[in-house]
Design an enzyme around this catalytic site. Sequence first.
Site, short mmCIF file in Angstrom:
data_model
loop_
_atom_site.label_atom_id
_atom_site.label_comp_id
_atom_site.label_asym_id
_atom_site.label_seq_id
_atom_site.Cartn_x
_atom_site.Cartn_y
_atom_site.Cartn_z
N HIS A 101 0.88 -1.18 0.00
CA HIS A 101 0.00 0.00 0.00
C HIS A 101 0.92 1.22 0.00
O HIS A 101 1.99 1.19 0.62
CB HIS A 101 -0.82 0.13 1.28
N ASP A 104 2.15 2.05 3.44
CA ASP A 104 3.11 1.12 4.06
C ASP A 104 4.53 1.63 3.83
O ASP A 104 5.40 1.49 4.69
CB ASP A 104 3.09 -0.27 3.39
N GLU A 232 -11.00 -6.57 -4.01
CA GLU A 232 -10.82 -7.65 -3.03
C GLU A 232 -12.06 -7.75 -2.15
O GLU A 232 -12.29 -6.90 -1.29
CB GLU A 232 -9.57 -7.38 -2.19
N GLU A 268 -9.36 -13.55 -1.05
CA GLU A 268 -8.55 -13.90 0.12
C GLU A 268 -9.21 -15.04 0.88
O GLU A 268 -10.42 -15.03 1.11
CB GLU A 268 -8.39 -12.66 1.01
N HIS A 271 -11.25 -14.06 3.92
CA HIS A 271 -12.42 -13.24 3.58
C HIS A 271 -13.54 -14.15 3.08
O HIS A 271 -14.72 -13.91 3.36
CB HIS A 271 -12.08 -12.21 2.51
N ASP A 309 -5.72 -13.46 9.71
CA ASP A 309 -4.58 -13.37 8.77
C ASP A 309 -3.39 -14.24 9.18
O ASP A 309 -2.25 -13.77 9.28
CB ASP A 309 -4.11 -11.90 8.65
C1 XUL Z 1 -7.65 -6.56 4.64
C2 XUL Z 1 -6.85 -6.99 3.48
C3 XUL Z 1 -5.98 -5.96 2.86
C4 XUL Z 1 -5.92 -6.01 1.37
C5 XUL Z 1 -5.17 -4.89 0.74
O1 XUL Z 1 -8.41 -7.55 5.23
O2 XUL Z 1 -6.91 -8.14 3.09
O3 XUL Z 1 -4.72 -6.11 3.40
O4 XUL Z 1 -5.35 -7.21 0.93
O5 XUL Z 1 -5.66 -3.64 1.10
CO CO Z 2 -5.96 -9.13 1.54
#
Ligand code: XUL
Ligand code: CO
Length: 393
Positions: A101, A104, A232, A268, A271, A309
């Site tokens: 990002h 970051d 995403e 993800e 997610h 995560d």
């Molecule tokens: C948040 C997430 C983020 C995205 C990028 O849950 O997954 O890190 O991957 O903004």
């Molecule tokens: Co992500």
Amino acid sequence: MSVYSTVDSIRFEGPDSTNPLAFRWYDATRVVMGKTLAEHLRPAVCYWHSFCWRGEDPFSLGVPLFNRPWFQGDPQSAAVQKLDAAFDFFARLGLPYWTFHDRDVAPEGANLRETNAILDSLLENAARKMQDTGVKLLWGTANLFSHPRYMSGAATNPDPEVYAYAAGQVKHALEWTARLGGENYVLWGGREGYETLLNTDMKHELDAYGRFLASVVEHKHKIGFKGAILIEPKPKEPTKHQYDYDTATVYGFLRRYGLDQEVKVNIEVNHATLSGHSFEHEVTTSFALGIFGSLDANRGDEQLGWDTDQFPNNHVALVPALVELLRGGGFKTGGMNFDAKLRRQSIDPEDLYAGHIGGIDTLARAFLSAVDLHQAAELDRARTARYAGWKNE
Ligand code: XUL
Ligand code: CO
């Protein structure tokens, strides 16, 4: 030299190795189905969890836990030190890609112009390091969720000034992603959603979000960026409800705003689970709808209902999604980004190697099992037979 220099380059030693800092399954140059494992998996290290997260949780009240030199001192020189350490880590770990990002990499300045200038100098530096190490960019993105201005969303913020600021930020991040040869640009709408419907004009917010995304696509074409634009999906956290709930919801949104040929998804693992689906459900849905893009590799915890995560550690659980990936023809612009972080008690710098090694070994082992299943073709034969009636007149 950095805190990661205590380790030599990580090597493949095979499944019998007892060296905790060696790959057992990820043999980057091993060829299966005509490509190397590195070419199939296209793994990436993310900048945010790996180098920016200080080990805080909601109970640490912002007190950092990890002791890294770049968590001290003035923000700009700390950012330079962090970049040096990150590329030292990337080079020693040996995965082909990284992801970031804007925030970051570089702190904010007093206004957008100053903020962009700080980012420019750090990313000029990153461009040189990419050249030196051969590490490539899987995707870039803009952080539209940490700064207080985004507390009520970015593209869906009720204040048009915030919308405009977010657009300026994405423009710059997209241009840099293109310049660094990024293969995708990701939008994760962390705060594009609502907390309560009592004060929310949902139609207004969806239209604003659609218009924002259309501008991103327009700008991509204007600057000649060849990569894919990816959304995403995530159902919740940080907002109670996110508009990009899951792949099917994103597809409906893209159709509504005429963007289904332009934008794909970055799925993800955790997610998918948070939205009440399996990972393989989300991957299969995206292939069926023609919007598969890329993957964020991680896992949740079956006893917890939030976004933990964690690094993948269960190869069996990943096989069905990887079979779908093979059925769908594999990655085009996408790859496997480790959107995963250490556990709080893993405070040593070397732990970052251990996390990534375990993660990529898990993926590689799952992928090799998926290749076996795919090549044996029993599942495909059974599936074809199941629909055989549709082949008749
Ligand atoms: C948040 C997430 C983020 C995205 C990028 O849950 O997954 O890190 O991957 O903004
Ligand atoms: Co992500």
